[in-house]
Structures are given as C-alpha cells and as structure tokens.
Design an enzyme around this catalytic site. Structure first.
Site, PDB file in Angstrom:
ATOM      1  N   LYS A 108       0.865  -1.182   0.000  1.00 38.29           N
ATOM      2  CA  LYS A 108       0.000   0.000   0.000  1.00 38.29           C
ATOM      3  C   LYS A 108       0.896   1.225   0.000  1.00 38.29           C
ATOM      4  O   LYS A 108       2.025   1.170   0.475  1.00 38.29           O
ATOM      5  CB  LYS A 108      -0.864   0.017   1.266  1.00 38.29           C
ATOM      6  CG  LYS A 108      -2.087   0.902   1.142  1.00 38.29           C
ATOM      7  CD  LYS A 108      -3.251   0.116   0.584  1.00 38.29           C
ATOM      8  CE  LYS A 108      -4.404   0.988   0.193  1.00 38.29           C
ATOM      9  NZ  LYS A 108      -5.581   0.159  -0.143  1.00 38.29           N
ATOM     10  N   ASP A 143      -6.805   4.348  -4.699  1.00 36.53           N
ATOM     11  CA  ASP A 143      -7.498   4.280  -3.408  1.00 36.53           C
ATOM     12  C   ASP A 143      -8.092   5.685  -3.247  1.00 36.53           C
ATOM     13  O   ASP A 143      -8.255   6.389  -4.253  1.00 36.53           O
ATOM     14  CB  ASP A 143      -6.512   3.913  -2.279  1.00 36.53           C
ATOM     15  CG  ASP A 143      -7.198   3.451  -0.993  1.00 36.53           C
ATOM     16  OD1 ASP A 143      -7.527   2.255  -0.883  1.00 36.53           O
ATOM     17  OD2 ASP A 143      -7.442   4.279  -0.088  1.00 36.53           O
TER      18      ASP A 143
HETATM   19  N1  GLU Z   1      -7.343   0.331  -2.930  1.00 39.16           N
HETATM   20  C1  GLU Z   1      -8.098  -0.855  -3.195  1.00 39.16           C
HETATM   21  C2  GLU Z   1      -8.138  -1.745  -1.975  1.00 39.16           C
HETATM   22  O1  GLU Z   1      -8.197  -1.233  -0.883  1.00 39.16           O
HETATM   23  C3  GLU Z   1      -7.664  -1.566  -4.475  1.00 39.16           C
HETATM   24  C4  GLU Z   1      -6.249  -1.977  -4.545  1.00 39.16           C
HETATM   25  C5  GLU Z   1      -5.820  -2.534  -5.908  1.00 39.16           C
HETATM   26  O2  GLU Z   1      -6.641  -2.623  -6.812  1.00 39.16           O
HETATM   27  O3  GLU Z   1      -4.642  -2.892  -5.995  1.00 39.16           O
HETATM   28  O4  GLU Z   1      -8.169  -2.940  -2.020  1.00 39.16           O
END
Ligand code: GLU
Length: 451
Positions: free
Chosen positions: A131, A171
């Site tokens: 992340k 996100d």
């Molecule tokens: N931000 C999204 C999540 O919390 C998607 C992450 C992604 O697609 O890599 O899962």
C-alpha cells in the site's frame, strides 16, 4: 493444546507490535483485530507458533518513505511525504492501492498494507500485499497541479515497482486521472510500455473493463450472498451508503439495479438524504466529472435534505448499511442507532470503516456483517484480472470480468463461512475471513523458509 498457549502467543505478539509501533493507532487496531481472530487457528495447529508466523507477518518486508517536491500554478514549491509499504510477497507481487489524502501517515499506510495481506489472499488470486500514498490533498488542485504531483511521486516510486515486483493502483484520492499521469511518467522513465505495472488504468492503455465498478459492485454482491444465506435478498430494501467516491457510486448503482432504494450518501463535508432514492446520475456528474461537493446535489433536487454532520448519516433508518467512505467512520453510537432502527446487514465497502466496538456490537446482535477484507475485495480481485489480461496482451468483455467478479465474491463468502465454522465461530465472518486469508499466506511463507 490449551487455549491459554494460543492466547498468550497472540497477546505477546500484539504487545511487541504496540511497543515497536508506538502512536500508530490504526495499525495497532488492524493488527489486534486479525490477531484476536486467529486464536482458534493456533489452538488447532500450534506448529504455526514454532514457525514464528505472526512475528514475521506483522513486520513489513520493506517500508519506503520519500520526499515529493512539486510546484503549484503560482510557482510556489511544496513538499509532501510519500510512502510505499511492501508488506508481504509470499503469494505474489506486492499489490495494493495508493491513497492521496492529508491524513496519510505511516500508521494509515501500514494498517491498509497489513489488511491487504488477508484481503488479497482471500480473492484466490496470486497477489501479495502493499500500500502507498502521500499526505497530499487533491481537493481544489488544478489538473496541471495533480499531474505535476503525480510525476514527482512516480519519479521516486518507479525505483521500487514493476509488473512482477509491486503493482500499485488507486485508493482514496487516486482514480483513473491520477493513474494515467503516474503511468505516463513510469513509461517515460523506463522507456518501455509495461502495462502491468499499475492497475485501474483507462481501457485505452491496458485497463480492465469493470475495474472501475468492481469494488462497489463486489460489496453489493457480497451482501447479496449474506442475505441469500438468510433466505433474503436486496429487493425492496432501504440502503444507506456513506461516501460518494468510486466505491460508493458503484455500490449505489448495483444495489439500485438489484431492487434496493439507496436514500443517502455523503462526502467529507456532509451527507444528503433523498427519501425517494438518490439520483445517481447527479452524483456521478458532481463527483466524477465536476469534482464538486455533494451539497450541490440540492441545486438539482431541492426536496432532498443536507446535513453537515457526516457521521449522523447512520441515524437514518435503513435495512442495509454500506460504509464506503473511510476508516473508523462508523462508531459504537452509530452502530447502536442502526441496530435500534432494525438494520439487518452491513457491508464494509471501505477499509476498516467500523470501529472495533461497532463490529463487536454487530456480531453480538447477530447482524449480518461483511468485513472489508471480504466485502470490498472485489476491487483488488479485478486488479489481478487486469494484470492477467496485461500479461496475456488481451482484454476481456465487461460481462466476462463481471461474471468472474461475481464468482470470486461468492467464493470469498463461502470460504469465510466455512473457515468460521471449522474453527468454532459459526456465522462470524470477521473471524472466517481473517482465518481463510491467513492460512494460504502462512503456508506459503513456511514453504519458502525463513527469509
Ligand atoms: N485500494 C483498493 C483496496 O483497498 C484496491 C487496490 C488494488 O486494486 O490494488 O483494495
């Protein structure tokens, strides 16, 4: 083995986490929730303890923190702080979104990265966990400022990512526009077109159809499965959705399509209540095109009501609540309101939107509760499908991706239900999802040795 050994193990690891990560309350909260729910696993299979599996899992493989200098339209220089936490690569390349929001700090990114381990595992797709983000506030910034910020951000991030290494996506505060700018900068720096380095791209340069819709749709598919397990469905249900970003918009769309009436949604400034049902076209235009506040909804729909107290959205009577805004937005008071008003199901579209006390209350009252790691996993699942399409140099039809998404959400539901049952916690999807997500990663880590 006695449950004391398992409990002591989990508590010891948690205390070390608290000591090593002081002041990181969101990270501590996310770790505590997972650790508590894994006690039955260590009771059943104590060999995990000998492998020090938790001690290894709670420590990110790598944390990168970097400077992001950028110039605004007036020529003034600003400096933001960027992060990428590469948490776990046992079952695939690091995978997870980027968040641009002023609240971003190490605690927030670590909690999100840690949750991603279990969520990504649950999808059944070969993706590890990461992340990232920055404490940058996109609100009120021009297109050019956003572009320059994304370019500066990628100038550093590019050194650490790649289609088989780490694959970021969006996100909060990072959507198709930002992914486009990030991708352009990466492409320019590498001198090659590597579609699989980012997901959530526009269709024209390697994006997957249905990725935009996937998190919101997936959340509703998950709620549908929970209701089905109770011989019920969404038809005729009143729904409250918090947020009005990508997740909220497509949760509203799918819930409405399945016969529910969504009466409220919100943003950081306040919420709107439209007793006749939210007109999604207006919300989409305001948020996806004009980037305005949700308050503007009233200009077109004067019969709707607006309140600046976003958190009071949960006092609106509803059958189903879908918190799709941000972490800890639904607390114990809100949970009590929902329960008093007869709520039957909660689906977490956001990451950790319910506080620990709120979750405990829902579980205690046997309200159907779909935790974020399961309910919102559709987004990252379709990101993995985007990676698959990119490496095969092809693109699937919308219906094909949507069908795969539905199957994935059904599998997540079934696996979570079964894991809960097998570990003596029938009906508790928090425990079920955490255990099901944990087992695959733990076994992969053990098979790969102490690395
Ligand atoms: N931000 C999204 C999540 O919390 C998607 C992450 C992604 O697609 O890599 O899962």
């Amino acid at each position: 083995m006695s449950s004391n050994v398992a409990l002591n193990y989990v508590n010891d690891v948690y205390h070390t986490v608290k000591k090593r990560n002081p002041n990181e309350k969101e990270f501590q909260q996310a770790v505590k929730e997972i650790l508590d729910s894994l006690v039955p696993v260590f009771e059943k299979n104590p060999s995990y303890i000998d492998h020090a599996i938790l001690e290894r899992m709670v420590e990110p493989e790598r944390i990168i923190s970097f400077r992001i200098p950028w110039v605004d339209d007036q020529g003034d220089i600003h400096v933001n702080r960027g992060f990428r936490v590469q948490f776990n690569s046992a079952i695939g390349p690091y995978k997870g979104g980027l968040r641009f929001h002023p609240s971003v700090n190490a605690s927030i990114i670590k909690f999100l990265g840690f949750e991603q381990i279990f969520k990504n595992s649950l999808t059944g797709q070969p993706i590890g966990a990461g992340k990232g983000g920055a404490d940058f506030d996109p609100k009120g910034k021009s297109d050019n400022e956003i572009m320059r910020f994304c370019q500066s951000f990628m100038s550093e991030l590019a050194k650490h990512i790649g289609p088989d290494t780490d694959v970021p996506a969006g996100d909060i505060g990072v959507g198709a526009r930002e992914i486009g700018y990030l991708f352009g900068q990466y492409k320019k720096m590498q001198g090659s077109f590597q579609a699989g380095v980012l997901t959530g791209k526009a269709f024209e340069f390697g994006g997957s159809l249905a990725r935009k819709e996937a998190t919101g749709y997936g959340t509703v598919y998950f709620v549908q499965e929970m209701l089905k397990g109770n011989n019920d469905d969404l038809n005729g249900k009143t729904v409250v959705v918090s947020g009005s970003g990508n997740v909220a918009i497509y949760a509203i769309e799918k819930a409405t399509e399945l016969g529910a009436k969504v009466v409220a949604c919100s943003d950081y400034n306040g919420y709107i209540y439209d007793k006749d049902g939210i007109k999604l076209d207006t919300v989409k235009r305001l948020k996806e095109v004009e980037r305005k506040r949700i308050k503007e909804y009233l200009t077109e729909h004067p019969n709707a009501q607006y309140s600046e107290k976003s958190e009071e959205i949960w006092t609106i009577p509803c059958d189903i609540a879908l918190p799709c805004a941000t972490q800890n937005e639904l607390d114990k008071d809100a949970a009590n309101h929902l329960i008093k008003n007869g709520v039957i199901a909660i689906g977490e579209g956001a990451n950790m939107p319910c506080t620990t006390e709120a979750v405990d209350l829902f579980i205690e009252k046997a309200i159907l509760f779909g935790p974020g790691k399961a309910a919102n996993a559709g987004g990252v699942a379709v990101s993995a499908l985007e990676m698959a399409q990119n490496s095969a140099h092809l693109s699937w039809k919308f219906e094909e991706v949507d069908e795969k998404l539905q199957d994935i959400m059904k599998d997540i539901y079934r696996n979570s239900v079964e894991a809960a049952e097998e570990h003596g916690k029938s009906g508790n999807l928090v425990v079920g999802a955490n255990i099901a997500g944990f087992l695959k990663v733990a076994d992969a880590m053990i098979a790969q040795g102490v690395i």
